[in-house]
Design a protein around this motif. Structure first.
Motif, mmCIF file in Angstrom:
data_model
loop_
_atom_site.group_PDB
_atom_site.id
_atom_site.type_symbol
_atom_site.label_atom_id
_atom_site.label_comp_id
_atom_site.label_asym_id
_atom_site.label_seq_id
_atom_site.Cartn_x
_atom_site.Cartn_y
_atom_site.Cartn_z
ATOM 1 N N ALA A 230 0.854 -1.328 0.064
ATOM 2 C CA ALA A 230 -0.060 0.063 -0.020
ATOM 3 C C ALA A 230 0.718 1.382 -0.089
ATOM 4 O O ALA A 230 0.341 2.420 -0.726
ATOM 5 C CB ALA A 230 -0.899 0.004 1.094
ATOM 6 N N PHE A 231 1.874 1.127 0.707
ATOM 7 C CA PHE A 231 2.925 2.157 0.656
ATOM 8 C C PHE A 231 4.383 1.582 0.844
ATOM 9 O O PHE A 231 4.547 0.428 0.845
ATOM 10 C CB PHE A 231 2.996 3.260 1.899
ATOM 11 C CG PHE A 231 2.643 2.701 2.929
ATOM 12 C CD1 PHE A 231 3.473 2.530 3.773
ATOM 13 C CD2 PHE A 231 1.171 2.444 3.375
ATOM 14 C CE1 PHE A 231 3.335 1.961 5.072
ATOM 15 C CE2 PHE A 231 0.958 2.123 4.870
ATOM 16 C CZ PHE A 231 2.152 1.824 5.496
ATOM 17 N N THR A 232 5.296 2.555 0.622
ATOM 18 C CA THR A 232 6.897 1.883 0.506
ATOM 19 C C THR A 232 7.327 0.942 1.618
ATOM 20 O O THR A 232 7.784 -0.084 1.378
ATOM 21 C CB THR A 232 7.939 3.288 0.604
ATOM 22 O OG1 THR A 232 7.404 4.121 -0.414
ATOM 23 C CG2 THR A 232 9.002 2.478 0.411
ATOM 24 N N ASP A 233 6.829 1.094 2.824
ATOM 25 C CA ASP A 233 7.263 0.185 3.962
ATOM 26 C C ASP A 233 6.167 -0.714 4.389
ATOM 27 O O ASP A 233 6.614 -1.491 5.376
ATOM 28 C CB ASP A 233 7.654 1.039 5.140
ATOM 29 C CG ASP A 233 8.640 2.124 4.970
ATOM 30 O OD1 ASP A 233 9.811 1.655 4.229
ATOM 31 O OD2 ASP A 233 8.885 3.006 5.843
ATOM 32 N N ALA A 234 5.093 -0.903 3.534
ATOM 33 C CA ALA A 234 4.177 -1.870 4.015
ATOM 34 C C ALA A 234 4.556 -3.337 3.235
ATOM 35 O O ALA A 234 4.190 -3.525 1.867
ATOM 36 C CB ALA A 234 2.796 -1.276 2.987
ATOM 37 N N LYS A 235 5.326 -4.096 4.043
ATOM 38 C CA LYS A 235 5.920 -5.188 3.433
ATOM 39 C C LYS A 235 5.085 -6.438 3.642
ATOM 40 O O LYS A 235 5.322 -7.596 3.030
ATOM 41 C CB LYS A 235 7.341 -5.575 4.106
ATOM 42 C CG LYS A 235 8.336 -4.423 3.673
ATOM 43 C CD LYS A 235 9.601 -4.758 4.444
ATOM 44 C CE LYS A 235 10.876 -4.072 3.786
ATOM 45 N NZ LYS A 235 10.526 -2.524 3.457
ATOM 46 N N GLU A 236 4.014 -6.203 4.298
ATOM 47 C CA GLU A 236 3.025 -7.455 4.401
ATOM 48 C C GLU A 236 1.771 -6.761 4.875
ATOM 49 O O GLU A 236 1.901 -5.649 5.319
ATOM 50 C CB GLU A 236 3.489 -8.390 5.607
ATOM 51 C CG GLU A 236 3.855 -7.573 6.986
ATOM 52 C CD GLU A 236 4.421 -8.600 7.824
ATOM 53 O OE1 GLU A 236 4.568 -9.858 7.637
ATOM 54 O OE2 GLU A 236 4.798 -7.997 9.280
ATOM 55 N N ASP A 237 0.757 -7.336 4.974
ATOM 56 C CA ASP A 237 -0.580 -7.294 5.354
ATOM 57 C C ASP A 237 -0.417 -7.159 6.806
ATOM 58 O O ASP A 237 0.076 -7.630 7.399
ATOM 59 C CB ASP A 237 -1.718 -8.247 5.001
ATOM 60 C CG ASP A 237 -2.115 -8.241 3.638
ATOM 61 O OD1 ASP A 237 -1.570 -7.228 2.804
ATOM 62 O OD2 ASP A 237 -2.918 -9.169 3.113
ATOM 63 N N ARG A 238 -1.350 -5.900 7.257
ATOM 64 C CA ARG A 238 -1.240 -5.525 8.694
ATOM 65 C C ARG A 238 -2.624 -5.098 9.326
ATOM 66 O O ARG A 238 -3.076 -4.160 8.531
ATOM 67 C CB ARG A 238 -0.317 -4.402 8.844
ATOM 68 C CG ARG A 238 -0.014 -4.318 10.563
ATOM 69 C CD ARG A 238 0.785 -3.207 10.889
ATOM 70 N NE ARG A 238 0.822 -2.695 12.239
ATOM 71 C CZ ARG A 238 1.622 -1.653 12.650
ATOM 72 N NH1 ARG A 238 2.091 -0.724 11.729
ATOM 73 N NH2 ARG A 238 1.334 -1.298 13.854
#
Length: 454
Positions: A230-238
């Motif tokens: 969703a954005f640069t640092d969104a490496k996994e669903d949260r």
């Protein structure tokens, strides 16, 4: 080879031997019994991963009722164990009945070895999944207990505090939104936790969020969650805080610090009881008990146009005002004693006590920082003291500007403040002696000091 344990129950000993030979290279342990009556006395049946159970044991009987009976007995003792029924008499209605009773699968005799092994391995995978789910549920339950544990307590029996706790008890059993207001350090979060502890959601999680510490750019991600990428640092669903608090209580502290833009987003989530993760279009329903807190005057903020009136109505079904410590005179020494015992134990000074003149100093102070200031004051005094008795000089309390003795006072209040300070200094902090010097009662001295500190 799998680490699982397999139990085979059949009255045909030749079949038992054949299955033992077939399965010994596939599973760590294979146990066989020829009499189903042994099930009742079988030790640690719940440790068995897979049970192969014959449907018929009596000669000339092929109804399958015996197998269904023992299936029910097994499920009573080991509900998570995978049970595969075996029979030489295939019938669709019998298979359906077995599955309804909790069987994992159904195989016919004679069987194809490859198909049999595939069925057993599938049942073993199901058993592992059940165990993992059970372990996760246990961990979740433990984590909820840990999260909800709070070493802080609501201490005191003053009239002001008792009135608040009576209101908490009335409101706790409902799911209405609650707004808690009060000065910094009065214990607003403790009241929120007490609401949760006394509610029907007490076995679920309590999630607290400091709204003042969340930047506007991270607001949606923190509260509503985000998807991978969703954005640069969104490496996994949260999941966000709303989803994390599902079925429990969500405490939004310092809600008066939100901008108008974030207030609108919060209002939408509260109204609809749904959230949308950043990067997703899917709405997720949430079931929460909402508790908010602030030290701001939200009504004034509404008048000033910096807080939404509709949001205030949403969060303010019940309003609880936590009284400042200066309005809880009866609780000051009770709290002081509580924190003294706590920190005396923590810092290995178990014989510490507070002398009378020090208690008078604590009682006369207005505590602008409330309970939090009292707690830190006691901890600091415990750490720095060198004897077994805490004296007035051990308590470093903040003061309003006091006119120096070499400067002429300009007002009556300054004159009174100077005289009181001078009397206390001359009598080494002894409030009774200072009151005698000034020609007033000790209670009058307390009242004057509180008025001057306010």
């Amino acid at each position: 080879m799998q680490n699982g344990k397999v139990l085979v129950i059949d009255d045909n000993k030749s079949l038992l031997s054949a299955l033992e030979i077939l399965l010994q290279f596939e599973f760590e342990q294979v146990i066989t019994i020829s009499n189903p009556n042994q099930i009742s006395s079988f030790q640690n049946l719940e440790d068995i991963d897979i049970i192969l159970l014959d449907m018929n044991f009596s000669a000339g009987v092929n109804t399958g009722n015996e197998g269904l009976f023992w299936l029910r007995e097994i499920k009573k003792k080991a509900p998570q164990t995978s049970v595969i029924m075996m029979t030489a008499y295939g019938a669709v209605d019998l298979a359906v009945e077995a599955l309804k009773e909790g069987a994992t699968d159904f195989i016919l005799k004679p069987w194809n070895n490859e198909k049999l092994l595939a069925t057993i391995k599938s049942a073993y995978s199901l058993r592992k999944s059940r165990k993992e789910v059970q372990e996760l549920k246990q961990k979740e339950s433990h984590l909820k207990q840990v999260i909800n544990q709070d070493s802080n307590y609501i201490i005191g029996n003053s009239k002001a505090l008792t009135s608040v706790l009576n209101l908490v008890r009335k409101v706790a059993k409902t799911d209405v939104n609650v707004l808690i207001t009060g000065e910094n350090g009065t214990g607003k979060e403790l009241i929120a936790r007490e609401l949760h502890r006394m509610s029907t959601r007490k076995n679920e999680v309590f999630i607290g969020v400091d709204m003042g510490s969340i930047s506007e750019t991270l607001f949606e991600s923190e509260l509503f969650g985000h998807t991978k990428g969703a954005f640069t640092d969104a490496k996994e669903d949260r999941a966000g805080k709303f989803e994390a608090a599902n079925n429990g209580s969500l405490f939004l502290d310092e809600i008066g610090n939100l901008s108008l833009q974030t207030q609108a987003k919060l209002l939408s989530a509260i109204q609809n009881r749904t959230v949308v993760r950043v990067g997703s279009n899917k709405q997720t329903s949430v079931n929460i008990r909402l508790i908010c807190a602030t030290n701001c005057n939200l009504n004034q903020m509404v008048s000033d146009g910096i807080f939404r009136e509709d949001l205030l109505y949403r969060i303010n079904t019940i309003h609880i005002e936590v009284p400042p410590l200066r309005e809880r005179d009866a609780d000051i020494l009770v709290l002081a004693d509580f924190y003294l015992k706590k920190y005396a134990s923590k810092y290995a000074k178990p014989s510490l006590r507070i002398n009378t003149t020090a208690e008078e100093k604590l009682m006369a102070y207005s505590w602008p920082g409330n309970v939090r200031e009292l707690q830190h004051t006691i901890e600091r005094a415990v750490i720095l003291c060198e004897g077994n008795v805490l004296k007035p000089t051990d308590f470093l309390l903040s003061k309003n500007s006091v006119p120096s003795l070499d400067k002429s006072p300009e007002t009556l209040d300054e004159m009174e403040q100077m005289m009181i300070q001078n009397a206390l200094d001359k009598n080494n902090g002894n409030y009774s002696a200072a009151a005698n010097q000034l020609g007033i009662s000790r209670q009058t001295l307390y009242n004057k000091i509180k008025k001057l500190d306010a």
